[in-house]
Design a protein around this motif. Sequence first.
Motif, PDB file in Angstrom:
ATOM      1  N   GLN A 144      11.807 -17.896   1.444  1.00  0.00           N
ATOM      2  CA  GLN A 144      12.655 -16.810   0.922  1.00  0.00           C
ATOM      3  C   GLN A 144      11.885 -15.521   0.647  1.00  0.00           C
ATOM      4  OE1 GLN A 144      14.559 -18.537  -2.541  1.00  0.00           O
ATOM      5  NE2 GLN A 144      15.216 -20.285  -1.336  1.00  0.00           N
ATOM      6  N   SER A 145      10.583 -15.570   0.814  1.00  0.00           N
ATOM      7  CA  SER A 145       9.764 -14.409   0.461  1.00  0.00           C
ATOM      8  C   SER A 145       9.900 -13.270   1.470  1.00  0.00           C
ATOM      9  CB  SER A 145       8.293 -14.838   0.381  1.00  0.00           C
ATOM     10  OG  SER A 145       7.456 -13.707   0.359  1.00  0.00           O
ATOM     11  N   ILE A 146       9.965 -12.079   0.962  1.00  0.00           N
ATOM     12  CA  ILE A 146       9.937 -10.886   1.823  1.00  0.00           C
ATOM     13  C   ILE A 146       8.647 -10.108   1.531  1.00  0.00           C
ATOM     14  CG2 ILE A 146      11.055  -8.685   2.361  1.00  0.00           C
ATOM     15  CD1 ILE A 146      13.738 -10.046   1.583  1.00  0.00           C
ATOM     16  N   ALA A 147       8.476  -9.767   0.256  1.00  0.00           N
ATOM     17  CA  ALA A 147       7.355  -8.904  -0.110  1.00  0.00           C
ATOM     18  C   ALA A 147       6.000  -9.597   0.057  1.00  0.00           C
ATOM     19  CB  ALA A 147       7.528  -8.441  -1.551  1.00  0.00           C
ATOM     20  N   GLN A 148       5.898 -10.801  -0.509  1.00  0.00           N
ATOM     21  CA  GLN A 148       4.619 -11.508  -0.432  1.00  0.00           C
ATOM     22  C   GLN A 148       4.271 -11.847   1.012  1.00  0.00           C
ATOM     23  OE1 GLN A 148       2.291 -12.370  -2.888  1.00  0.00           O
ATOM     24  NE2 GLN A 148       3.435 -10.867  -4.071  1.00  0.00           N
ATOM     25  N   ARG A 149       5.278 -12.172   1.765  1.00  0.00           N
ATOM     26  CA  ARG A 149       5.026 -12.481   3.170  1.00  0.00           C
ATOM     27  C   ARG A 149       4.471 -11.246   3.897  1.00  0.00           C
ATOM     28  NH1 ARG A 149       9.399 -15.222   7.031  1.00  0.00           N
ATOM     29  NH2 ARG A 149      10.082 -15.951   5.003  1.00  0.00           N
ATOM     30  N   ALA A 150       5.071 -10.093   3.588  1.00  0.00           N
ATOM     31  CA  ALA A 150       4.594  -8.848   4.210  1.00  0.00           C
ATOM     32  C   ALA A 150       3.143  -8.572   3.800  1.00  0.00           C
ATOM     33  CB  ALA A 150       5.485  -7.678   3.802  1.00  0.00           C
ATOM     34  N   MET A 151       2.819  -8.844   2.542  1.00  0.00           N
ATOM     35  CA  MET A 151       1.449  -8.603   2.064  1.00  0.00           C
ATOM     36  C   MET A 151       0.468  -9.544   2.755  1.00  0.00           C
ATOM     37  SD  MET A 151       2.330  -7.947  -1.970  1.00  0.00           S
ATOM     38  CE  MET A 151       0.643  -7.771  -2.576  1.00  0.00           C
ATOM     39  N   SER A 152       0.834 -10.837   2.841  1.00  0.00           N
ATOM     40  CA  SER A 152      -0.064 -11.808   3.495  1.00  0.00           C
ATOM     41  C   SER A 152      -0.248 -11.470   4.967  1.00  0.00           C
ATOM     42  CB  SER A 152       0.487 -13.230   3.363  1.00  0.00           C
ATOM     43  OG  SER A 152       0.474 -13.610   2.006  1.00  0.00           O
ATOM     44  N   ARG A 153       0.857 -11.124   5.633  1.00  0.00           N
ATOM     45  CA  ARG A 153       0.777 -10.787   7.071  1.00  0.00           C
ATOM     46  C   ARG A 153      -0.128  -9.595   7.309  1.00  0.00           C
ATOM     47  NH1 ARG A 153       6.438 -11.796   9.498  1.00  0.00           N
ATOM     48  NH2 ARG A 153       6.332 -14.070   9.719  1.00  0.00           N
ATOM     49  N   ALA A 154      -0.082  -8.653   6.367  1.00  0.00           N
ATOM     50  CA  ALA A 154      -0.866  -7.420   6.534  1.00  0.00           C
ATOM     51  C   ALA A 154      -2.367  -7.703   6.578  1.00  0.00           C
ATOM     52  CB  ALA A 154      -0.548  -6.444   5.403  1.00  0.00           C
ATOM     53  N   GLU A 200       0.616  -1.914   4.254  1.00  0.00           N
ATOM     54  CA  GLU A 200      -0.497  -1.265   4.951  1.00  0.00           C
ATOM     55  C   GLU A 200      -1.532  -0.736   3.949  1.00  0.00           C
ATOM     56  OE1 GLU A 200      -1.607  -1.260   7.879  1.00  0.00           O
ATOM     57  OE2 GLU A 200      -3.103   0.344   7.692  1.00  0.00           O
ATOM     58  N   SER A 201      -1.061  -0.201   2.809  1.00  0.00           N
ATOM     59  CA  SER A 201      -2.019   0.255   1.778  1.00  0.00           C
ATOM     60  C   SER A 201      -2.833  -0.925   1.263  1.00  0.00           C
ATOM     61  CB  SER A 201      -1.316   0.864   0.563  1.00  0.00           C
ATOM     62  OG  SER A 201      -0.445   1.848   0.944  1.00  0.00           O
ATOM     63  N   TYR A 202      -2.149  -2.042   1.104  1.00  0.00           N
ATOM     64  CA  TYR A 202      -2.828  -3.264   0.642  1.00  0.00           C
ATOM     65  C   TYR A 202      -3.890  -3.666   1.668  1.00  0.00           C
ATOM     66  CZ  TYR A 202      -3.168  -8.143  -1.045  1.00  0.00           C
ATOM     67  OH  TYR A 202      -3.603  -9.355  -1.529  1.00  0.00           O
ATOM     68  N   ARG A 203      -3.506  -3.645   2.941  1.00  0.00           N
ATOM     69  CA  ARG A 203      -4.459  -4.000   3.993  1.00  0.00           C
ATOM     70  C   ARG A 203      -5.682  -3.076   3.950  1.00  0.00           C
ATOM     71  NH1 ARG A 203      -4.944  -6.357   9.071  1.00  0.00           N
ATOM     72  NH2 ARG A 203      -6.535  -5.329  10.297  1.00  0.00           N
ATOM     73  N   GLN A 204      -5.425  -1.790   3.788  1.00  0.00           N
ATOM     74  CA  GLN A 204      -6.540  -0.834   3.797  1.00  0.00           C
ATOM     75  C   GLN A 204      -7.487  -1.079   2.623  1.00  0.00           C
ATOM     76  OE1 GLN A 204      -5.065   3.173   4.213  1.00  0.00           O
ATOM     77  NE2 GLN A 204      -4.149   2.703   6.189  1.00  0.00           N
ATOM     78  N   LEU A 205      -6.910  -1.415   1.480  1.00  0.00           N
ATOM     79  CA  LEU A 205      -7.742  -1.677   0.302  1.00  0.00           C
ATOM     80  C   LEU A 205      -8.606  -2.924   0.525  1.00  0.00           C
ATOM     81  CD1 LEU A 205      -8.356  -0.870  -2.680  1.00  0.00           C
ATOM     82  CD2 LEU A 205      -6.539  -2.457  -3.351  1.00  0.00           C
ATOM     83  N   ILE A 206      -7.969  -4.005   0.953  1.00  0.00           N
ATOM     84  CA  ILE A 206      -8.711  -5.258   1.134  1.00  0.00           C
ATOM     85  C   ILE A 206      -9.727  -5.127   2.268  1.00  0.00           C
ATOM     86  CG2 ILE A 206      -8.469  -7.712   1.752  1.00  0.00           C
ATOM     87  CD1 ILE A 206      -7.504  -7.012  -1.110  1.00  0.00           C
ATOM     88  N   GLU A 207      -9.325  -4.470   3.336  1.00  0.00           N
ATOM     89  CA  GLU A 207     -10.253  -4.272   4.455  1.00  0.00           C
ATOM     90  C   GLU A 207     -11.424  -3.382   4.017  1.00  0.00           C
ATOM     91  OE1 GLU A 207      -8.496  -2.560   8.005  1.00  0.00           O
ATOM     92  OE2 GLU A 207      -9.858  -3.776   9.218  1.00  0.00           O
ATOM     93  N   GLY A 208     -11.118  -2.380   3.199  1.00  0.00           N
ATOM     94  CA  GLY A 208     -12.169  -1.491   2.684  1.00  0.00           C
ATOM     95  C   GLY A 208     -13.192  -2.270   1.866  1.00  0.00           C
ATOM     96  N   PHE A 209     -12.714  -3.184   1.033  1.00  0.00           N
ATOM     97  CA  PHE A 209     -13.634  -4.021   0.251  1.00  0.00           C
ATOM     98  C   PHE A 209     -14.430  -4.938   1.192  1.00  0.00           C
ATOM     99  CE2 PHE A 209     -10.486  -3.755  -3.507  1.00  0.00           C
ATOM    100  CZ  PHE A 209     -11.229  -2.768  -4.136  1.00  0.00           C
TER     101      PHE A 209
END
Length: 209
Positions: free
Chosen positions: A23-33, A173-182
């Motif tokens: 049922q997840s939308i947001a968390q799924r989008a974050m994990s996929r990113a 995408e912002s989440y991805r950029q942050l995690i990738e940056g780290f």
Amino acid sequence: MAKPTIVNRMRVLILAAHPRTVQSIAQRAMSRALEGIAGVTLRDLYALYPDFNIHAETEQEILLAHDLIVLQHPFYWYSAPAIIKEWLDIVLEAGWAYGAGGTMLAGKYLMTAISTGGRADFYHAKGRNRFTIEDLLAPFNQTAHLCGMAYLAPFVVYAARKQSAGDLATAAESYRQLIEGFARGKIDPTEHLAAGYHLPDGFKRRHAL
Ligand SMILES: Cc1cc2nc3c(=O)[nH]c(=O)nc-3n(C[C@H](O)[C@H](O)[C@H](O)COP(=O)(O)O)c2cc1C
């Protein structure tokens, strides 16, 4: 000329917890990113431990192999879904994570990445939810401190399910950029400490600060 900062690459562990991933939308989008970022390991706690039989030794070994630990979950009852609490209770043992001789996490980083149902303006002393997200996340902040870790500012997607598909994709995408940056050593985590956070002595010792 600005002084160039020297930042190290970090091995990032994402501990993702959603009890109903279908049922997840947001968390799924974050994990996929986060898919495909080198140096990032994602572990879905509910999939790994559907009966909550969390294996402390396995989790501790995995923790030791990472520098930044991210607790990624929907915000539930002003906190985390139950398995996050169980994970903390079982894995962060006395004499290992804290207390006499408990220095195994000292020098590492902890961050929370959440999605909420409530809007950003609800999370305010005068708002509907009366407390800021930072206030409500205080137990995670202090857990990090007790374990000698640096606690980073939380990444929050507010009103996650009310966002348009485009806005949610931008947040992911912002989440991805942050995690990738780290992970790539492009973002200095010490510039991302939670507001007012003082580094614990155990962290300073580990980094000879
Ligand atoms: C059991 C439960 C408790 C919740 N508690 C909160 C809460 O305390 N504050 C809030 O802003 N949203 C709350 N929500 C809303 C979720 O945080 C939101 O729907 C979720 O982050 C969206 O992500 P998802 O699409 O991956 O499920 C709650 C939802 C559920 C099911």
